[in-house]
Design a protein around this motif. Structure first.
Motif, PDB file in Angstrom:
ATOM      1  N   ARG A  28       0.859  -1.132   0.644  1.00 37.41           N
ATOM      2  CA  ARG A  28      -0.286   0.096  -0.174  1.00 37.41           C
ATOM      3  C   ARG A  28       0.649   0.996   0.125  1.00 37.41           C
ATOM      4  N   ILE A  29       1.768   1.220  -0.006  1.00 32.95           N
ATOM      5  CA  ILE A  29       2.885   2.223  -0.499  1.00 32.95           C
ATOM      6  C   ILE A  29       2.955   2.689  -1.513  1.00 32.95           C
ATOM      7  N   TRP A  30       3.894   4.247  -2.182  1.00 31.64           N
ATOM      8  CA  TRP A  30       2.915   4.892  -3.171  1.00 31.64           C
ATOM      9  C   TRP A  30       4.155   3.946  -4.103  1.00 31.64           C
ATOM     10  N   LYS A  31       3.487   3.906  -5.273  1.00 29.31           N
ATOM     11  CA  LYS A  31       4.546   3.037  -6.194  1.00 29.31           C
ATOM     12  C   LYS A  31       5.103   4.476  -6.619  1.00 29.31           C
ATOM     13  N   LEU A  32       7.043   4.427  -6.893  1.00 27.95           N
ATOM     14  CA  LEU A  32       7.078   5.943  -7.329  1.00 27.95           C
ATOM     15  C   LEU A  32       7.628   4.851  -8.658  1.00 27.95           C
ATOM     16  N   PRO A  33       8.482   6.367  -9.873  1.00 30.54           N
ATOM     17  CA  PRO A  33       9.040   6.103 -10.816  1.00 30.54           C
ATOM     18  C   PRO A  33      10.213   5.513 -10.576  1.00 30.54           C
ATOM     19  N   GLU A  34      11.322   4.408 -10.886  1.00 32.45           N
ATOM     20  CA  GLU A  34      12.331   4.096 -10.565  1.00 32.45           C
ATOM     21  C   GLU A  34      14.119   5.118 -11.058  1.00 32.45           C
ATOM     22  N   ARG A  35      13.318   5.886 -12.136  1.00 37.59           N
ATOM     23  CA  ARG A  35      14.538   6.696 -12.781  1.00 37.59           C
ATOM     24  C   ARG A  35      13.511   8.003 -12.875  1.00 37.59           C
ATOM     25  N   THR A  36      14.034   9.114 -12.656  1.00 33.00           N
ATOM     26  CA  THR A  36      12.979  10.738 -12.376  1.00 33.00           C
ATOM     27  C   THR A  36      14.411  11.456 -12.505  1.00 33.00           C
ATOM     28  N   LEU A  37      13.417  12.334 -13.201  1.00 30.19           N
ATOM     29  CA  LEU A  37      14.097  13.899 -12.632  1.00 30.19           C
ATOM     30  C   LEU A  37      13.385  14.987 -12.011  1.00 30.19           C
ATOM     31  N   GLY A  38      12.586  14.089 -11.318  1.00 32.38           N
ATOM     32  CA  GLY A  38      11.697  15.300 -10.688  1.00 32.38           C
ATOM     33  C   GLY A  38      11.985  15.607  -9.633  1.00 32.38           C
ATOM     34  N   TRP A  39      13.020  14.331  -8.840  1.00 29.33           N
ATOM     35  CA  TRP A  39      13.555  14.982  -7.348  1.00 29.33           C
ATOM     36  C   TRP A  39      14.195  16.531  -7.492  1.00 29.33           C
ATOM     37  N   ASP A  57       7.231  27.737  -0.859  1.00 31.39           N
ATOM     38  CA  ASP A  57       6.755  26.659  -1.753  1.00 31.39           C
ATOM     39  C   ASP A  57       5.750  25.125  -1.198  1.00 31.39           C
ATOM     40  N   ALA A  58       4.622  25.231  -0.915  1.00 31.07           N
ATOM     41  CA  ALA A  58       4.529  23.999  -0.829  1.00 31.07           C
ATOM     42  C   ALA A  58       3.555  23.136  -1.967  1.00 31.07           C
ATOM     43  N   SER A  59       4.396  21.690  -2.090  1.00 32.02           N
ATOM     44  CA  SER A  59       2.999  21.139  -2.595  1.00 32.02           C
ATOM     45  C   SER A  59       2.477  19.664  -1.804  1.00 32.02           C
ATOM     46  N   THR A  60       1.525  19.435  -2.267  1.00 32.39           N
ATOM     47  CA  THR A  60       1.326  18.050  -1.538  1.00 32.39           C
ATOM     48  C   THR A  60       1.828  17.131  -2.451  1.00 32.39           C
ATOM     49  N   ARG A  61       1.442  16.430  -1.515  1.00 32.16           N
ATOM     50  CA  ARG A  61       2.493  14.737  -1.680  1.00 32.16           C
ATOM     51  C   ARG A  61       2.389  14.820  -3.359  1.00 32.16           C
ATOM     52  N   GLU A  62       0.429  14.286  -3.566  1.00 28.34           N
ATOM     53  CA  GLU A  62       0.287  14.201  -5.198  1.00 28.34           C
ATOM     54  C   GLU A  62       1.010  14.860  -6.003  1.00 28.34           C
ATOM     55  N   GLN A  63       1.018  16.197  -5.880  1.00 25.53           N
ATOM     56  CA  GLN A  63       1.679  16.852  -6.820  1.00 25.53           C
ATOM     57  C   GLN A  63       2.967  16.738  -7.019  1.00 25.53           C
ATOM     58  N   LEU A  64       3.796  15.834  -5.757  1.00 24.48           N
ATOM     59  CA  LEU A  64       4.626  15.414  -6.022  1.00 24.48           C
ATOM     60  C   LEU A  64       4.812  14.519  -6.578  1.00 24.48           C
ATOM     61  N   ARG A  65       4.445  13.090  -6.357  1.00 28.05           N
ATOM     62  CA  ARG A  65       4.134  12.361  -7.491  1.00 28.05           C
ATOM     63  C   ARG A  65       4.073  12.300  -8.651  1.00 28.05           C
ATOM     64  N   PHE A  66       3.122  13.349  -9.249  1.00 27.35           N
ATOM     65  CA  PHE A  66       2.407  13.749  -9.943  1.00 27.35           C
ATOM     66  C   PHE A  66       4.248  14.411 -11.063  1.00 27.35           C
ATOM     67  N   VAL A  67       4.904  14.685 -10.532  1.00 25.31           N
ATOM     68  CA  VAL A  67       6.284  15.410 -11.204  1.00 25.31           C
ATOM     69  C   VAL A  67       7.156  14.659 -11.421  1.00 25.31           C
ATOM     70  N   LEU A  68       7.347  13.368 -10.246  1.00 23.95           N
ATOM     71  CA  LEU A  68       8.399  12.629 -10.567  1.00 23.95           C
ATOM     72  C   LEU A  68       7.932  11.622 -11.791  1.00 23.95           C
ATOM     73  N   TRP A  69       6.433  11.654 -12.104  1.00 18.41           N
ATOM     74  CA  TRP A  69       6.324  10.262 -12.836  1.00 18.41           C
ATOM     75  C   TRP A  69       6.051  10.642 -13.962  1.00 18.41           C
ATOM     76  N   LEU A  70       6.010  12.435 -13.980  1.00 16.87           N
ATOM     77  CA  LEU A  70       5.647  13.100 -15.712  1.00 16.87           C
ATOM     78  C   LEU A  70       7.141  13.755 -16.340  1.00 16.87           C
ATOM     79  N   TYR A  71       8.778  13.365 -14.784  1.00 19.70           N
ATOM     80  CA  TYR A  71       9.787  13.599 -15.586  1.00 19.70           C
ATOM     81  C   TYR A  71      10.292  11.997 -15.701  1.00 19.70           C
ATOM     82  N   ALA A  72       9.836  11.159 -15.541  1.00 22.07           N
ATOM     83  CA  ALA A  72      10.352   9.571 -15.070  1.00 22.07           C
ATOM     84  C   ALA A  72      11.031   9.994 -16.745  1.00 22.07           C
ATOM     85  N   VAL A  73      12.198   8.479 -16.317  1.00 22.89           N
ATOM     86  CA  VAL A  73      12.827   8.753 -17.696  1.00 22.89           C
ATOM     87  C   VAL A  73      13.059   6.971 -17.295  1.00 22.89           C
ATOM     88  N   ASP A  74      13.489   6.556 -19.122  1.00 24.48           N
ATOM     89  CA  ASP A  74      13.679   5.262 -18.911  1.00 24.48           C
ATOM     90  C   ASP A  74      15.385   4.805 -18.548  1.00 24.48           C
TER      91      ASP A  74
END
Length: 125
Positions: A28-39, A57-74
Protein backbone atom coordinates in the motif's frame (compact mmCIF):
# COMPACT_ATOMS: atom_id res chain seq x y z
CA UNK A 1 -32.55 18.03 -13.11
CA UNK A 2 -30.02 15.51 -11.83
CA UNK A 3 -31.01 13.15 -9.05
CA UNK A 4 -29.45 13.85 -5.67
CA UNK A 5 -27.38 11.10 -4.03
CA UNK A 6 -27.73 10.26 -0.37
CA UNK A 7 -24.65 10.52 1.85
CA UNK A 8 -24.44 6.71 2.04
CA UNK A 9 -24.48 6.47 -1.77
CA UNK A 10 -21.71 9.06 -2.08
CA UNK A 11 -19.58 7.24 0.53
CA UNK A 12 -20.00 3.97 -1.40
CA UNK A 13 -18.63 5.44 -4.65
CA UNK A 14 -15.20 4.20 -5.70
CA UNK A 15 -12.82 6.82 -7.12
CA UNK A 16 -11.36 6.34 -10.59
CA UNK A 17 -7.61 6.80 -10.98
CA UNK A 18 -5.77 6.88 -14.28
CA UNK A 19 -2.02 6.83 -14.71
CA UNK A 20 0.91 5.84 -12.52
CA UNK A 21 0.67 8.74 -10.04
CA UNK A 22 -1.91 6.83 -7.99
CA UNK A 23 -0.45 3.31 -8.20
CA UNK A 24 0.41 1.58 -4.95
CA UNK A 25 2.70 -1.34 -4.18
CA UNK A 26 1.28 -4.49 -2.58
CA UNK A 27 2.10 -3.12 0.88
CA UNK A 28 0.00 0.00 0.00
CA UNK A 29 2.94 2.42 -0.21
CA UNK A 30 3.01 4.68 -3.26
CA UNK A 31 4.77 3.30 -6.31
CA UNK A 32 7.42 5.78 -7.49
CA UNK A 33 9.39 5.75 -10.74
CA UNK A 34 12.73 3.99 -10.69
CA UNK A 35 14.47 6.83 -12.58
CA UNK A 36 13.24 10.42 -12.62
CA UNK A 37 14.42 13.99 -12.88
CA UNK A 38 11.46 14.95 -10.68
CA UNK A 39 13.50 15.02 -7.48
CA UNK A 40 15.71 17.74 -8.95
CA UNK A 41 12.59 19.69 -9.99
CA UNK A 42 11.17 19.35 -6.46
CA UNK A 43 14.47 20.45 -4.90
CA UNK A 44 14.59 23.50 -7.18
CA UNK A 45 10.99 24.40 -6.25
CA UNK A 46 11.72 24.09 -2.55
CA UNK A 47 14.73 26.37 -2.86
CA UNK A 48 13.52 29.05 -5.25
CA UNK A 49 9.69 29.22 -5.20
CA UNK A 50 7.94 31.12 -2.45
CA UNK A 51 4.33 31.07 -1.30
CA UNK A 52 2.23 34.24 -1.26
CA UNK A 53 3.09 34.78 2.41
CA UNK A 54 6.81 34.62 1.60
CA UNK A 55 7.29 31.19 3.11
CA UNK A 56 8.47 28.13 1.22
CA UNK A 57 6.28 26.91 -1.62
CA UNK A 58 4.43 23.79 -0.50
CA UNK A 59 3.20 21.15 -2.91
CA UNK A 60 0.95 18.27 -1.95
CA UNK A 61 2.28 14.71 -1.93
CA UNK A 62 0.06 14.00 -4.92
CA UNK A 63 1.62 16.89 -6.83
CA UNK A 64 5.10 15.62 -5.98
CA UNK A 65 4.23 12.13 -7.24
CA UNK A 66 2.81 13.71 -10.41
CA UNK A 67 6.07 15.60 -11.07
CA UNK A 68 8.13 12.48 -10.30
CA UNK A 69 6.17 10.48 -12.89
CA UNK A 70 6.03 13.32 -15.42
CA UNK A 71 9.83 13.53 -15.45
CA UNK A 72 10.41 9.75 -15.29
CA UNK A 73 13.03 8.45 -17.72
CA UNK A 74 13.79 4.99 -19.06
CA UNK A 75 17.14 3.18 -18.80
CA UNK A 76 18.46 5.13 -21.81
CA UNK A 77 17.58 8.51 -20.26
CA UNK A 78 14.57 9.21 -22.49
CA UNK A 79 11.38 10.60 -21.07
CA UNK A 80 8.67 7.96 -20.63
CA UNK A 81 5.74 10.39 -20.71
CA UNK A 82 5.28 13.25 -23.14
CA UNK A 83 1.78 14.40 -22.14
CA UNK A 84 0.04 14.65 -18.81
CA UNK A 85 -3.06 16.08 -17.16
CA UNK A 86 -3.69 16.72 -13.48
CA UNK A 87 -7.24 17.96 -13.10
CA UNK A 88 -8.64 19.05 -9.78
CA UNK A 89 -11.50 21.19 -8.51
CA UNK A 90 -10.67 24.71 -7.42
CA UNK A 91 -9.41 24.83 -3.85
CA UNK A 92 -7.87 21.33 -3.77
CA UNK A 93 -4.59 22.36 -2.17
CA UNK A 94 -1.74 24.60 -3.32
CA UNK A 95 -1.44 25.19 -7.04
CA UNK A 96 1.26 23.22 -8.79
CA UNK A 97 3.60 25.63 -10.54
CA UNK A 98 2.49 25.22 -14.14
CA UNK A 99 5.75 26.65 -15.45
CA UNK A 100 7.38 23.39 -14.41
CA UNK A 101 4.94 20.99 -15.99
CA UNK A 102 3.23 22.74 -18.90
CA UNK A 103 6.05 22.44 -21.36
CA UNK A 104 6.69 19.06 -22.91
CA UNK A 105 9.33 17.14 -20.98
CA UNK A 106 10.90 16.27 -24.31
CA UNK A 107 11.56 19.96 -25.01
CA UNK A 108 14.47 21.92 -23.60
CA UNK A 109 14.08 22.80 -19.94
CA UNK A 110 15.38 26.22 -20.91
CA UNK A 111 18.69 27.93 -21.43
CA UNK A 112 19.61 31.30 -20.07
CA UNK A 113 21.88 33.37 -22.30
CA UNK A 114 23.14 36.80 -21.20
CA UNK A 115 21.54 39.82 -22.81
CA UNK A 116 23.01 43.29 -23.05
CA UNK A 117 21.13 44.26 -19.88
CA UNK A 118 22.92 41.41 -18.06
CA UNK A 119 19.54 39.97 -17.02
CA UNK A 120 18.82 36.33 -17.88
CA UNK A 121 16.21 35.60 -20.55
CA UNK A 122 14.63 32.17 -20.80
CA UNK A 123 14.54 30.49 -24.17
CA UNK A 124 12.34 27.42 -24.36
CA UNK A 125 12.57 25.25 -27.47
Amino acid sequence: MAAQLADEEIDALEPTFLGPTWLREQDRIWKLPERTLGWQIARWCAEFLKAEDGGPDASTREQLRFVLWLYAVDETGRFIYHKAVLQRLWGQGPALDLNLVCQSPSSSLGTFPRRSSALPAAIVA
